[in-house]
Design an enzyme around this catalytic site. Structure first.
Site, PDB file in Angstrom:
ATOM      1  N   ASP A  66       0.826  -1.207  -0.040  1.00 12.68           N
ATOM      2  CA  ASP A  66       0.007   0.034   0.016  1.00 12.68           C
ATOM      3  C   ASP A  66       0.854   1.273   0.192  1.00 12.68           C
ATOM      4  O   ASP A  66       2.303   1.054   0.322  1.00 12.68           O
ATOM      5  CB  ASP A  66      -0.970  -0.020   1.392  1.00 12.68           C
ATOM      6  CG  ASP A  66      -0.412  -0.265   2.475  1.00 12.68           C
ATOM      7  OD1 ASP A  66       1.074  -0.396   2.526  1.00 12.68           O
ATOM      8  OD2 ASP A  66      -1.012  -0.611   3.505  1.00 12.68           O
ATOM      9  N   ASP A 135      -7.893  -2.429  14.233  1.00 22.69           N
ATOM     10  CA  ASP A 135      -9.309  -2.635  13.645  1.00 22.69           C
ATOM     11  C   ASP A 135      -9.346  -3.842  12.878  1.00 22.69           C
ATOM     12  O   ASP A 135     -10.552  -3.946  12.087  1.00 22.69           O
ATOM     13  CB  ASP A 135      -9.943  -1.319  13.016  1.00 22.69           C
ATOM     14  CG  ASP A 135      -9.163  -0.839  11.796  1.00 22.69           C
ATOM     15  OD1 ASP A 135      -8.044  -1.654  11.509  1.00 22.69           O
ATOM     16  OD2 ASP A 135      -9.614   0.171  11.196  1.00 22.69           O
ATOM     17  N   HIS A 137      -7.494  -4.574  10.078  1.00 24.63           N
ATOM     18  CA  HIS A 137      -7.402  -4.020   8.480  1.00 24.63           C
ATOM     19  C   HIS A 137      -5.869  -4.895   8.269  1.00 24.63           C
ATOM     20  O   HIS A 137      -5.102  -5.145   9.033  1.00 24.63           O
ATOM     21  CB  HIS A 137      -7.294  -2.630   8.143  1.00 24.63           C
ATOM     22  CG  HIS A 137      -6.090  -1.893   8.720  1.00 24.63           C
ATOM     23  ND1 HIS A 137      -6.244  -0.924   9.662  1.00 24.63           N
ATOM     24  CD2 HIS A 137      -4.736  -1.825   8.315  1.00 24.63           C
ATOM     25  CE1 HIS A 137      -4.965  -0.558   9.802  1.00 24.63           C
ATOM     26  NE2 HIS A 137      -4.234  -0.660   9.198  1.00 24.63           N
ATOM     27  N   GLU A 142      -9.620  -1.272   5.161  1.00 25.44           N
ATOM     28  CA  GLU A 142     -10.128  -1.113   6.262  1.00 25.44           C
ATOM     29  C   GLU A 142     -11.533  -1.920   6.468  1.00 25.44           C
ATOM     30  O   GLU A 142     -12.028  -2.525   5.693  1.00 25.44           O
ATOM     31  CB  GLU A 142     -10.579   0.603   6.417  1.00 25.44           C
ATOM     32  CG  GLU A 142      -9.309   1.493   6.414  1.00 25.44           C
ATOM     33  CD  GLU A 142      -8.813   1.647   7.658  1.00 25.44           C
ATOM     34  OE1 GLU A 142      -8.712   0.657   8.526  1.00 25.44           O
ATOM     35  OE2 GLU A 142      -8.000   2.593   7.758  1.00 25.44           O
TER      36      GLU A 142
HETATM   37  C1  GLP Z   1      -0.427   0.107   8.675  1.00 17.18           C
HETATM   38  C2  GLP Z   1       0.049  -0.560   7.289  1.00 17.18           C
HETATM   39  C3  GLP Z   1      -0.410  -1.811   7.431  1.00 17.18           C
HETATM   40  C4  GLP Z   1      -0.001  -2.326   8.840  1.00 17.18           C
HETATM   41  C5  GLP Z   1      -0.685  -1.661   9.831  1.00 17.18           C
HETATM   42  C6  GLP Z   1      -0.041  -2.165  11.477  1.00 17.18           C
HETATM   43  O1  GLP Z   1      -1.762   0.583   8.596  1.00 17.18           O
HETATM   44  N1  GLP Z   1      -0.675  -0.003   6.305  1.00 17.18           N
HETATM   45  O2  GLP Z   1       0.286  -2.587   6.724  1.00 17.18           O
HETATM   46  O3  GLP Z   1      -0.131  -4.062   8.980  1.00 17.18           O
HETATM   47  O4  GLP Z   1      -0.382  -0.190   9.888  1.00 17.18           O
HETATM   48  O5  GLP Z   1       0.891  -1.523  11.557  1.00 17.18           O
HETATM   49  P1  GLP Z   1       2.016  -1.908  12.819  1.00 17.18           P
HETATM   50  O6  GLP Z   1       2.453  -3.110  12.311  1.00 17.18           O
HETATM   51  O7  GLP Z   1       3.041  -0.605  13.059  1.00 17.18           O
HETATM   52  O8  GLP Z   1       1.155  -2.298  14.096  1.00 17.18           O
END
Ligand code: GLP
Length: 260
Positions: A66, A135, A137, A142
């Site tokens: 992304d 949440d 995702h 989302e």
């Molecule tokens: C972001 C990214 C996701 C990731 C998520 C969790 O929103 N787009 O790919 O999995 O955060 O992040 P973290 O690993 O920092 O908790």
């Protein structure tokens, strides 16, 4: 779905083992790359193996999950720059072999379609590294995302922007409101999904992912439909799993040769 409960350092080694096995078997493999803090220890371990054991990425391709829409090309939180800093530039990975959706494209839907084509032309993703949002995702899909979605523009939830504000001087207003993200259908087409989650704040999302009903409300639950999905969690992230003891027994009795 396989669930492995272990300390974060061990989880990173397991994920790196899977990447290394793939690259040694087929140097031209296609890796799916996630941002966020969850995969950072995996990238550290891969960089160490490159340095010390000659693990090479020279022939591999990489596709990011992304990207934020509209962040300046040189913004340190632009996911392209994050991936360059955290992994690509620490190993022998030519920049042109690592791609991400173009959040600065004039025609965003066209950029999304081109990204889908690029992944397909590369033969699809062999191993996709994933994190999970609080949440539920994955990538930036989302709650409410179509389980069959492909790469497209999405609006970030307030929760995700609050969660990610730590990368933007703690200021939620600096977090972009939109993103481009591989869809759940795109992610599900990867041949092996390896998701990492640590910390108690991920416990509910992990419980839903592994044990909840498949639902767009918790987008990661679509992974229950994947034939080869691995969920790597520490004790805190596993703290709400109903069948934690069963997952522990299963992993403890797994033959070493099997890998993830
Ligand atoms: C972001 C990214 C996701 C990731 C998520 C969790 O929103 N787009 O790919 O999995 O955060 O992040 P973290 O690993 O920092 O908790």
């Amino acid at each position: 779905m396989e669930v492995v409960i272990a300390p974060a350092e061990e989880l990173a080694v397991l994920a790196a083992d899977a990447v290394e096995a793939l690259l040694r078997r087929r140097p031209r493999s296609v890796l799916g790359l996630a941002t966020g803090s969850s995969p950072l220890k995996v990238y550290d371990e891969l960089a160490r193996r490159h340095e010390q054991d000659g693990l090479s990425f020279a022939d591999a391709r990489g596709f990011m999950l992304d990207e934020y829409v509209g962040l300046a090309a040189d913004h340190p939180e632009r996911y392209r720059n994050v991936i360059a800093t955290e992994i690509a530039e620490r190993v022998d990975w030519p920049a042109e072999q690592v791609a991400g959706p173009d959040g600065l494209a004039a025609d965003l839907p066209a950029a999304c379609a081109a990204y889908e084509t690029a992944i397909a032309d590369a033969g699809g993703v062999d191993l996709q590294i994933l994190g999970i949002g609080t949440d539920g995702h994955i990538a930036f899909n989302e709650p409410g995302s179509s389980l069959a979605s492909r790469t497209r523009i999405k609006t970030l939830t307030r929760q995700t922007r609050v969660d990610n504000a730590r990368f933007f001087d703690g200021d939620v207003d600096k977090v972009p409101t939109h993103c481009l993200t591989q869809g759940l259908g795109t992610i599900m087409a990867a041949r092996h999904l390896v998701l990492l989650a640590t910390g108690r704040h991920k416990a509910e999302a992990v419980h839903q992912l592994v044990e909840g009903p498949v639902s767009a409300l918790w987008p990661a639950t679509v992974m229950q439909m994947h034939p080869h999905a691995t969920v790597l969690v520490d004790e805190a992230a596993a703290s709400r799993l109903q069948l934690a003891d069963y997952y522990r027994q299963t992993y403890a009795s797994k033959p070493d040769w099997q890998g993830l």
